[in-house]
Structures are given as structure tokens and as C-alpha cells.
Write a protein that holds these residues in place. Structure first.
Motif, PDB file in Angstrom:
ATOM      1  N   SER A  62     -43.574 -60.705  -6.155  1.00 32.17           N
ATOM      2  CA  SER A  62     -42.927 -61.301  -4.734  1.00 32.17           C
ATOM      3  C   SER A  62     -43.127 -62.818  -4.927  1.00 32.17           C
ATOM      4  O   SER A  62     -42.222 -63.725  -4.404  1.00 32.17           O
ATOM      5  CB  SER A  62     -43.886 -60.942  -3.692  1.00 32.17           C
TER       6      SER A  62
ATOM      7  N   MET B 275     -39.905 -63.929  -6.699  1.00 30.41           N
ATOM      8  CA  MET B 275     -38.930 -64.166  -5.680  1.00 30.41           C
ATOM      9  C   MET B 275     -39.002 -65.241  -4.814  1.00 30.41           C
ATOM     10  O   MET B 275     -37.725 -65.609  -4.528  1.00 30.41           O
ATOM     11  CB  MET B 275     -39.042 -62.701  -4.986  1.00 30.41           C
ATOM     12  N   TYR B 276     -39.916 -65.835  -4.305  1.00 28.49           N
ATOM     13  CA  TYR B 276     -40.155 -66.893  -3.746  1.00 28.49           C
ATOM     14  C   TYR B 276     -39.651 -68.016  -4.608  1.00 28.49           C
ATOM     15  O   TYR B 276     -38.982 -68.926  -3.765  1.00 28.49           O
ATOM     16  CB  TYR B 276     -41.443 -66.762  -3.343  1.00 28.49           C
TER      17      TYR B 276
ATOM     18  N   THR C 287     -33.554 -57.583  -2.624  1.00 27.12           N
ATOM     19  CA  THR C 287     -34.366 -57.180  -3.735  1.00 27.12           C
ATOM     20  C   THR C 287     -35.812 -57.672  -3.302  1.00 27.12           C
ATOM     21  O   THR C 287     -36.770 -57.091  -3.552  1.00 27.12           O
ATOM     22  CB  THR C 287     -33.901 -57.981  -5.133  1.00 27.12           C
ATOM     23  N   SER C 288     -35.870 -58.783  -2.763  1.00 30.64           N
ATOM     24  CA  SER C 288     -37.040 -59.314  -2.139  1.00 30.64           C
ATOM     25  C   SER C 288     -37.735 -58.403  -1.179  1.00 30.64           C
ATOM     26  O   SER C 288     -38.932 -58.035  -1.234  1.00 30.64           O
ATOM     27  CB  SER C 288     -36.907 -60.603  -1.513  1.00 30.64           C
TER      28      SER C 288
ATOM     29  N   THR D   1     -39.074 -55.379  -2.988  1.00 36.34           N
ATOM     30  CA  THR D   1     -40.105 -55.585  -3.645  1.00 36.34           C
ATOM     31  C   THR D   1     -41.419 -55.485  -2.681  1.00 36.34           C
ATOM     32  O   THR D   1     -42.615 -55.045  -3.198  1.00 36.34           O
ATOM     33  CB  THR D   1     -40.118 -56.954  -4.255  1.00 36.34           C
ATOM     34  N   ASN D   2     -41.308 -56.286  -1.375  1.00 34.66           N
ATOM     35  CA  ASN D   2     -42.493 -56.485  -0.441  1.00 34.66           C
ATOM     36  C   ASN D   2     -43.002 -55.116   0.042  1.00 34.66           C
ATOM     37  O   ASN D   2     -44.003 -55.078   0.511  1.00 34.66           O
ATOM     38  CB  ASN D   2     -42.279 -57.595   0.503  1.00 34.66           C
TER      39      ASN D   2
END
Length: 299
Positions: free
Chosen positions: A249, A252-253, A269-270, A273-274
Motif C-alpha cells: 500500500s 501504491m501511495y 490495484t490500490s 491491495t488494501n
């Protein structure tokens, strides 16, 4: 609906259904044991809060993403967008904090019964009740700014500095004057990660010493010791899963901050993932740990 949209519907619908069923099943299990007159462990209180936080995040993130993948992009108004993103932020933050609390309290629970640790255990037992409630209040206040940067797509005129979630839009936090809130969030995350690493290392060391000390005993280990070992192993696996998901994550950020106009695949995708940790955590706890009923009148 294109084949790509159908794939995203399946990808989001699967964690929503499985994660909701897993967390609700685990929560119902704890409630059933409580009303059946069973003795609760000290960490069961934290587990209940963790389950509620995970369910809140899955529902507030997974359902809108699934509906957006089905082509319903304008189903939320401005208030709905603010509420959904606020619930996402609070649920994710409480999940973070309660996972940290769970690992720390479990490390204290299985610690040696020396005079120093005995005093710490007594203090920890007094704090375990209000700590999860404090986490909820803390993240409700810490994320109060989230609704200020979220709006529905119809009311958002600035399309150059926003992240498009299909059903809502959010201002890119990297270009918003929020240094104070960012510093608070970063300090909280670093503190929790340090505590999780310390507690996980302590549990590994304590379990290793316990195994070394009991190797000469021919399978005459008490049921309480076995239960504590199983609980510690499941929490260790839970923490490792969380840290792995948190690392992804964070990547991604960083990508979010580098993109002027965020790509749709990065947003999806984020989100997936979260959702990994809230979906996986109840199954880790149920498969790795036997939650049994111990009557209150037994010692």
C-alpha cells in the motif's frame, strides 16, 4: 459491459463476499461464546474490534468499487461520497491500530512471569478494555479532514488535481496543504510498526525459549500453554500479513504522489491491495487458532 469490466466485478465481488462472511462469522463466534458463559481471553476484546473495523472497510470500499465496475458511476451524491471515504479511512486506521494492540498484548500475555513482567501484565489487563475504544475516537478525529477533499464527480470542477474513483473524486493529497495531518498520520504509523516489530520479535524469542525448555518433556504440555502458543502463532502470521500488505500500500501511495493524473488501473490495484488484509485476517485466525469454549466456573 466489456470483458475487462466483468473481470473487475469478479475481482471486487470476491473479497466483498468472502471478507464479509469471514469477519461476520468470526464476530458471531465470539458473541456466541460470550453468551454461552465461556471464559474470554484478554485479546478477544481487541479481536472483536478488529473484526468490526475490517468489516467496515470491506463494505465501504468493496461495494462502491463493485457497483462502479458494473457501470453505475453516479450512484453517490456529495454527502454519500464524503461518508463512504470517511468510513474507509476510519476502518483502515482502526484495523491498523488494533492489529498493533493485539500483537503487543499477546507478547505481554505470554511473557515470563518475572516480577517486572508481572507488574506490566497487571497494568495491561486494566488498559485492554478502553484501548480499542480510544483507537476508534482517535481515528475518527484524525480522519475528520477526509470529507473535505472528497466530492461527487458532478460537483468537482477541478479535473487536473483529482483522483478519479469512477463513483467519486478526491483531491490529490500530495498537493493539498495538510502537513500537520500528514505528520500525525506518519507518526502514528511509524509508532505502530515499531511496536509490532518489537512485539513480534518478543513473541518469537519467547516461543523459541519455551520450545527449548519443553523439548525434554514427552508431550506433557498443558492445554493452556498449547492454546497460548497457537494464539501467538496466529497473531504473528496476522502481523506478517499486515506488514506485507502495508508495504504494498505504501508503494501504491508513492505512485499516487508521482502521477499528475492517476491511472485507473492504479486506483483499482490500490483498492484490491488494501482489501487483502481485512479479507485474510478472519481466516488466519479461524484456521490457525482453535477458539474453544471454556466455562467460567472452570480454572
Amino acid at each position: 459491459m466489456t470483458s475487462l469490466d466483468l473481470k473487475f466485478v469478479i475481482l471486487f465481488l470476491f473479497p466483498v463476499v468472502t471478507g464479509s462472511l469471514g469477519n461476520v462469522s468470526l464476530l458471531c463466534r465470539f458473541i456466541f461464546l460470550y453468551f454461552s458463559g465461556c471464559q474470554s481471553r484478554v485479546t478477544d476484546v481487541i479481536l472483536r474490534h478488529l473484526t468490526v473495523a475490517n468489516s467496515l472497510y470491506i463494505l465501504s470500499r468493496g461495494i462502491p468499487e463493485t457497483m462502479a465496475a458494473l457501470g453505475m458511476e453516479d450512484f453517490l451524491n456529495n454527502i454519500g461520497c464524503k461518508l463512504v471515504f470517511y468510513l474507509q479511512a476510519v476502518g483502515r486506521g482502526v484495523s491498523f491500530s488494533t492489529t498493533c494492540l493485539l500483537s503487543v498484548f499477546q507478547a505481554i500475555t505470554i511473557s515470563p512471569r518475572s516480577s517486572r513482567w508481572a507488574e506490566l501484565k497487571v497494568k495491561a489487563l486494566k488498559c485492554i478494555g478502553p484501548c480499542p475504544a480510544i483507537c476508534w475516537v482517535l481515528h475518527m478525529l484524525l480522519n475528520i479532514r477526509v470529507p473535505m477533499h472528497v466530492s461527487d464527480k458532478r460537483n468537482n470542477k477541478n479535473i487536473t488535481n483529482t483522483i478519479d474513483f469512477q463513483y467519486c473524486s478526491a483531491m490529490n493529497s500530495a498537493k493539498v496543504e495538510n502537513s500537520i495531518f500528514a505528520a500525525l498520520s506518519l507518526s502514528h504509523n511509524i509508532l505502530c510498526l515499531k511496536l509490532m516489530i518489537w512485539s513480534s520479535g518478543s513473541m518469537v524469542f519467547i516461543l523459541y525459549r519455551h520450545k527449548q525448555q519443553t523439548q525434554h518433556i514427552h508431550r506433557h504440555i498443558s492445554s493452556r500453554s498449547s492454546a497460548e502458543t497457537r494464539a501467538s502463532q496466529s497473531i504473528l502470521l496476522l502481523v506478517c500479513t499486515f506488514v506485507s500488505v502495508y508495504a504494498l500500500s505504501s508503494i501504491m501511495y508513492v505512485w499516487f504522489t508521482l502521477y499528475d493524473k492517476t491511472a485507473w488501473w492504479l486506483v483499482k490495484t490500490s483498492a484490491l491491495t488494501n482489501a487483502c488484509f481485512p479479507v485474510a485476517s478472519p481466516f488466519i485466525l479461524m484456521t490457525r487458532e482453535q477458539i474453544v469454549c471454556r466455562p467460567l466456573w472452570r480454572k
